[in-house]
Design a protein around this motif. Structure first.
Motif, PDB file in Angstrom:
ATOM      1  N   ALA A   1      32.120  11.674  12.019  1.00 30.78           N
ATOM      2  CA  ALA A   1      33.025  12.602  11.348  1.00 30.78           C
ATOM      3  C   ALA A   1      34.402  12.591  11.995  1.00 30.78           C
ATOM      4  O   ALA A   1      35.436  12.636  11.313  1.00 30.78           O
ATOM      5  CB  ALA A   1      32.436  14.014  11.363  1.00 30.78           C
ATOM      6  N   ALA A   2      34.425  12.509  13.334  1.00 27.77           N
ATOM      7  CA  ALA A   2      35.701  12.450  14.047  1.00 27.77           C
ATOM      8  C   ALA A   2      36.417  11.144  13.761  1.00 27.77           C
ATOM      9  O   ALA A   2      37.648  11.096  13.624  1.00 27.77           O
ATOM     10  CB  ALA A   2      35.469  12.612  15.555  1.00 27.77           C
ATOM     11  N   TRP A   3      35.664  10.043  13.663  1.00 33.66           N
ATOM     12  CA  TRP A   3      36.234   8.732  13.356  1.00 33.66           C
ATOM     13  C   TRP A   3      36.875   8.716  11.971  1.00 33.66           C
ATOM     14  O   TRP A   3      37.856   8.024  11.734  1.00 33.66           O
ATOM     15  CB  TRP A   3      35.118   7.694  13.454  1.00 33.66           C
ATOM     16  N   LEU A   4      36.328   9.546  11.070  1.00 29.18           N
ATOM     17  CA  LEU A   4      36.877   9.651   9.723  1.00 29.18           C
ATOM     18  C   LEU A   4      38.015  10.660   9.638  1.00 29.18           C
ATOM     19  O   LEU A   4      38.617  10.826   8.574  1.00 29.18           O
ATOM     20  CB  LEU A   4      35.769  10.048   8.734  1.00 29.18           C
ATOM     21  N   GLY A   5      38.302  11.354  10.735  1.00 31.50           N
ATOM     22  CA  GLY A   5      39.392  12.324  10.743  1.00 31.50           C
ATOM     23  C   GLY A   5      39.049  13.647  10.101  1.00 31.50           C
ATOM     24  O   GLY A   5      39.931  14.359   9.620  1.00 31.50           O
ATOM     25  N   LEU A   6      37.766  14.019  10.112  1.00 32.97           N
ATOM     26  CA  LEU A   6      37.313  15.243   9.442  1.00 32.97           C
ATOM     27  C   LEU A   6      37.033  16.387  10.411  1.00 32.97           C
ATOM     28  O   LEU A   6      36.411  17.368  10.037  1.00 32.97           O
ATOM     29  CB  LEU A   6      36.033  14.948   8.635  1.00 32.97           C
ATOM     30  N   VAL A   7      37.483  16.264  11.655  1.00 29.25           N
ATOM     31  CA  VAL A   7      37.302  17.331  12.643  1.00 29.25           C
ATOM     32  C   VAL A   7      38.667  17.889  13.030  1.00 29.25           C
ATOM     33  O   VAL A   7      39.695  17.226  12.843  1.00 29.25           O
ATOM     34  CB  VAL A   7      36.568  16.812  13.900  1.00 29.25           C
ATOM     35  N   PRO A   8      38.730  19.117  13.560  1.00 30.96           N
ATOM     36  CA  PRO A   8      40.025  19.714  13.907  1.00 30.96           C
ATOM     37  C   PRO A   8      40.731  18.989  15.043  1.00 30.96           C
ATOM     38  O   PRO A   8      40.098  18.469  15.955  1.00 30.96           O
ATOM     39  CB  PRO A   8      39.651  21.151  14.323  1.00 30.96           C
ATOM     40  N   ARG A   9      42.061  18.971  14.977  1.00 31.61           N
ATOM     41  CA  ARG A   9      42.860  18.519  16.114  1.00 31.61           C
ATOM     42  C   ARG A   9      42.867  19.626  17.164  1.00 31.61           C
ATOM     43  O   ARG A   9      42.806  20.806  16.828  1.00 31.61           O
ATOM     44  CB  ARG A   9      44.300  18.217  15.687  1.00 31.61           C
ATOM     45  N   GLN A  10      42.962  19.229  18.421  1.00 31.43           N
ATOM     46  CA  GLN A  10      42.983  20.211  19.500  1.00 31.43           C
ATOM     47  C   GLN A  10      44.318  20.198  20.221  1.00 31.43           C
ATOM     48  O   GLN A  10      44.943  19.152  20.393  1.00 31.43           O
ATOM     49  CB  GLN A  10      41.871  19.928  20.515  1.00 31.43           C
ATOM     50  N   TYR A  11      44.738  21.393  20.619  1.00 31.80           N
ATOM     51  CA  TYR A  11      45.915  21.530  21.484  1.00 31.80           C
ATOM     52  C   TYR A  11      45.553  22.577  22.525  1.00 31.80           C
ATOM     53  O   TYR A  11      46.056  23.702  22.525  1.00 31.80           O
ATOM     54  CB  TYR A  11      47.135  21.959  20.666  1.00 31.80           C
ATOM     55  N   SER A  12      44.609  22.183  23.400  1.00 25.96           N
ATOM     56  CA  SER A  12      44.018  23.130  24.350  1.00 25.96           C
ATOM     57  C   SER A  12      44.494  22.853  25.758  1.00 25.96           C
ATOM     58  O   SER A  12      44.750  21.705  26.140  1.00 25.96           O
ATOM     59  CB  SER A  12      42.489  23.043  24.295  1.00 25.96           C
ATOM     60  N   SER A  13      44.617  23.924  26.538  1.00 25.50           N
ATOM     61  CA  SER A  13      45.044  23.788  27.929  1.00 25.50           C
ATOM     62  C   SER A  13      44.685  25.061  28.690  1.00 25.50           C
ATOM     63  O   SER A  13      44.688  26.162  28.127  1.00 25.50           O
ATOM     64  CB  SER A  13      46.556  23.548  28.004  1.00 25.50           C
ATOM     65  N   GLY A  14      44.367  24.895  29.968  1.00 25.23           N
ATOM     66  CA  GLY A  14      44.095  26.045  30.823  1.00 25.23           C
ATOM     67  C   GLY A  14      42.933  26.894  30.368  1.00 25.23           C
ATOM     68  O   GLY A  14      42.927  28.112  30.567  1.00 25.23           O
TER      69      GLY A  14
END
Length: 346
Positions: free
Chosen positions: A245-258
């Motif tokens: 699913a991630a390879w197909l681009g069907l999962v959320p993008r993350q912008y996580s830190s700390g």
């Protein structure tokens, strides 16, 4: 010492080769012309070969594998961080040689001849569909300049064009009528090409057992099923359904830190054509589910909580995980399957 790893910077005629031994020492750094490639690697002891996934990469991967070499393909975006200096063929080959040895590198499955053949049909069909849409929009735009509006839908043009061309009172000059007739015939030819290629894809689908098994999933037809089988190839390359699913681009993008997790929209990575087919298929399932599915079903509850676009992507993600299970285990999909845990709960 023996060459253990080689990086190849692919090109049309001149290929850059960078090879190292087990200790990372440079053993070979040279250019080979296309006609010299097969002879060079046929006389070389089997080793690990890395290449970027680009034009002709699958052909060379199959060719070099016949000589006993282990060939790995990588996305160019994963190779770029290993380029030490300015970009040129020698630096690219060295970066590829370095990247292919990384233990956590992600590789692209190598496609066989049959997969690439049916994918070529898909790409040709996709090109004709885009050209058909562009031609239809051009006809609409030209007619709108003379105050004539055609109803929505690409097939409305074929229905209304004969009437428009025969109407002598709509004020269209003869020059434009002849042009519109030419464009209308071109649109019909594009539509004919699309239908013929779709028929060719459906024939291939009927002859492929794996593709037919995927069609059992709601929202997946012959076009999507055949494209998935041809593109994904060996699903064992993915550890689980989430990776597919991630390879197909069907999962959320993350912008996580700390420790703070921030999830954005879907990543839209991977094959846009496959992702589009999957999401359009789930939209059709959602339209059906709004009227026919039981109110307590997972999909109906999801539609009530979130908007239809999010529900379509969520269902496409779920289908991707089911696809991985079917491809890796060789099983048949059962829509009414109930897990043991669910049955016990009831």
């Amino acid at each position: 010492m023996k060459i253990t790893t080689i990086g190849i910077d692919l090109a049309k005629e001149v290929f850059q080769i960078h090879g190292v031994n087990a200790h990372g020492r440079i053993m070979v750094r040279k250019q080979l012309r296309r006609g010299e490639m097969a002879k060079f690697f046929a006389n070389l002891e089997p080793c690990l070969i890395g290449m970027e996934a680009c034009g002709s990469s699958h052909h060379w991967a199959r060719k070099l594998s016949e000589f006993g070499h282990t060939v790995k393909l990588m996305s160019p975006q994963f190779v770029k961080p290993y380029v030490k200096t300015n970009k040129h063929d020698m630096a690219d080959a060295e970066a590829i040689c370095e990247a292919v040895t990384r233990p956590n590198m992600r590789f692209v499955p190598i496609k066989n001849v049959e997969q690439q053949a049916i994918l070529s049909v898909h790409r040709a069909r996709q090109g004709f569909v885009k050209a058909r849409t562009a031609q239809a929009n051009q006809i609409r735009g030209l007619l709108s300049e003379f105050g004539i509006i055609i109803p929505r839908g690409i097939y409305s043009i074929a229905k209304h064009m004969p009437i428009i061309l025969e109407d002598a009172e709509n004020g269209l000059p003869g020059t434009l009528r002849r042009l519109l007739e030419r464009l209308s015939n071109h649109l019909k030819e594009l539509d004919r090409q699309v239908k013929e290629l779709e028929l060719q894809i459906k024939i291939w689908h009927k002859e492929n057992d794996t593709s037919q098994r995927l069609e059992a999933i709601a929202g997946i037809g012959p076009i999507t099923a055949s494209a998935l089988v041809a593109t994904v190839g060996n699903a064992m390359e993915f550890k689980n359904g989430r990776q597919l699913a991630a390879w197909l681009g069907l999962v959320p993008r993350q912008y996580s830190s700390g420790g703070k997790q921030t999830l954005l929209g879907i990543s839209k990575r991977g094959d846009a054509y496959l992702r589009t087919l999957l999401i359009h298929g789930t939209r059709a399932v959602i339209r059906y589910a709004e009227k026919k599915t039981e109110p307590e079903s997972w999909l109906r509850k999801l539609i009530e909580r979130r908007n239809k676009n999010i529900a379509a992507v969520a269902l496409a993600n779920k289908n991707a995980r089911i696809i991985w299970a079917l491809l890796t285990k060789g099983t048949t999909f059962h829509p009414d399957h109930i897990t043991t845990a669910s049955a016990t709960a009831h």
